[in-house]
Write an enzyme that holds these catalytic residues in place. Structure first.
Site, PDB file in Angstrom:
ATOM      1  N   CYS A  95       0.730  -0.777  -0.100  1.00 38.03           N
ATOM      2  CA  CYS A  95      -0.057  -0.460   0.081  1.00 38.03           C
ATOM      3  C   CYS A  95       0.796   1.151  -0.011  1.00 38.03           C
ATOM      4  O   CYS A  95       2.281   1.309  -0.613  1.00 38.03           O
ATOM      5  CB  CYS A  95      -1.013  -0.168   1.475  1.00 38.03           C
ATOM      6  SG  CYS A  95      -0.412  -0.154   2.520  1.00 38.03           S
TER       7      CYS A  95
ATOM      8  N   ASN B 207       2.861   1.202   4.210  1.00 38.19           N
ATOM      9  CA  ASN B 207       2.474   0.503   4.586  1.00 38.19           C
ATOM     10  C   ASN B 207       2.302   0.053   6.419  1.00 38.19           C
ATOM     11  O   ASN B 207       2.792  -0.410   7.432  1.00 38.19           O
ATOM     12  CB  ASN B 207       4.241  -0.004   4.778  1.00 38.19           C
ATOM     13  CG  ASN B 207       4.631  -2.002   5.123  1.00 38.19           C
ATOM     14  OD1 ASN B 207       5.381  -2.042   5.631  1.00 38.19           O
ATOM     15  ND2 ASN B 207       3.147  -2.581   5.366  1.00 38.19           N
TER      16      ASN B 207
ATOM     17  N   CYS C  97      -1.321   0.871   7.813  1.00 33.82           N
ATOM     18  CA  CYS C  97      -3.265   0.545   7.474  1.00 33.82           C
ATOM     19  C   CYS C  97      -3.479  -1.334   6.896  1.00 33.82           C
ATOM     20  O   CYS C  97      -3.048  -1.603   6.778  1.00 33.82           O
ATOM     21  CB  CYS C  97      -3.538   1.609   7.260  1.00 33.82           C
ATOM     22  SG  CYS C  97      -3.265   3.143   7.883  1.00 33.82           S
ATOM     23  N   ARG C  98      -3.548  -0.912   5.320  1.00 33.99           N
ATOM     24  CA  ARG C  98      -3.944  -1.535   4.680  1.00 33.99           C
ATOM     25  C   ARG C  98      -2.959  -3.186   3.970  1.00 33.99           C
ATOM     26  O   ARG C  98      -3.266  -3.810   4.600  1.00 33.99           O
ATOM     27  CB  ARG C  98      -4.092  -1.149   3.333  1.00 33.99           C
ATOM     28  CG  ARG C  98      -5.520  -0.038   3.183  1.00 33.99           C
ATOM     29  CD  ARG C  98      -5.681   0.854   1.949  1.00 33.99           C
ATOM     30  NE  ARG C  98      -4.507   1.623   1.256  1.00 33.99           N
ATOM     31  CZ  ARG C  98      -4.445   2.405   1.067  1.00 33.99           C
ATOM     32  NH1 ARG C  98      -4.792   2.169  -0.035  1.00 33.99           N
ATOM     33  NH2 ARG C  98      -3.323   2.576   0.467  1.00 33.99           N
ATOM     34  N   SER C  99      -1.465  -3.050   4.101  1.00 30.33           N
ATOM     35  CA  SER C  99      -0.883  -4.380   4.023  1.00 30.33           C
ATOM     36  C   SER C  99      -0.937  -4.574   4.986  1.00 30.33           C
ATOM     37  O   SER C  99      -0.585  -6.083   5.098  1.00 30.33           O
ATOM     38  CB  SER C  99       0.805  -3.525   2.957  1.00 30.33           C
ATOM     39  OG  SER C  99       1.372  -2.891   3.655  1.00 30.33           O
TER      40      SER C  99
ATOM     41  N   ASP D 281      -9.284   3.364   1.631  1.00 28.48           N
ATOM     42  CA  ASP D 281      -7.794   4.119   2.160  1.00 28.48           C
ATOM     43  C   ASP D 281      -8.325   4.151   3.976  1.00 28.48           C
ATOM     44  O   ASP D 281      -9.313   5.344   3.579  1.00 28.48           O
ATOM     45  CB  ASP D 281      -6.916   4.683   1.920  1.00 28.48           C
ATOM     46  CG  ASP D 281      -6.032   4.773   2.961  1.00 28.48           C
ATOM     47  OD1 ASP D 281      -5.790   4.421   4.540  1.00 28.48           O
ATOM     48  OD2 ASP D 281      -5.121   6.191   2.202  1.00 28.48           O
TER      49      ASP D 281
END
Ligand code: 4NP
Length: 154
Positions: free
Chosen positions: A10, A13, A15-17, A125
């Site tokens: 993301c 690095n 939150c999402r990934s 996001d």
């Protein structure tokens, strides 16, 4: 064939990934597959930092501890270390393609390409939102993780 090695990417690095990595590690552990998993950001804003506290809390709510994860930036060597690289959204996928070394063998795609009916969609996001956004991210990355484990098990 070498064991698969999967990298989730993301922007930051944090939150999402990391959530995608955690969900995938969890599904891999249940499956008995041998797969390397990691995550990285296209930006260097949060290198060395733990995940966002909201991401840590979200994973913890599902019994998964990601507090020891640390942010890192994606690097050209990742395109040879990893067999599969999945981006959270189109902007990050474009940036991955920009830094990919010529002739690399890694398969590139979006995380939601893995989920039937969601191909081509960006993961929302959650950085700018609230806890509900993180729960939506968790649901999406869990669906992707399950689909990827099923695909790698075939
Ligand atoms: P991520 O979320 O890419 O899912 O880790 C973000 C993290 C940090 C920022 C933006 C999004 N930021 O602007 O610092």
């Amino acid at each position: 064939m070498p064991d698969p090695a999967v990298l989730f990417v993301c922007l930051g690095n944090i939150c999402r990934s990391p959530l995608a990595e955690a969900a995938f590690r969890h599904e891999v552990a249940l499956s008995g597959l041998t797969v390397i998993a990691d995550s990285a950001g296209t930006a260097d804003y949060h290198v060395g930092e733990p995940p966002d506290p909201r991401a840590i809390r979200t994973a913890a709510a599902y019994g998964i501890d990601i507090a020891a994860y640390r942010g890192r930036q994606v690097r050209p060597a990742d395109f040879t270390r990893f067999t599969h690289i999945f981006a959270a959204d189109h902007a990050n996928l474009r940036n991955l393609r920009r830094i990919a070394p010529a002739g690399h063998a890694a398969q590139l795609g979006l995380i939601l390409d893995l989920v039937p009916g969601r191909a081509g969609q960006d993961l929302t996001d959650p950085w700018y939102g609230d806890a509900a956004g993180f729960l939506e991210t968790w649901a999406d990355v869990t669906a992707a993780a399950r689909a990827l484990v099923a695909k790698l098990s075939r």
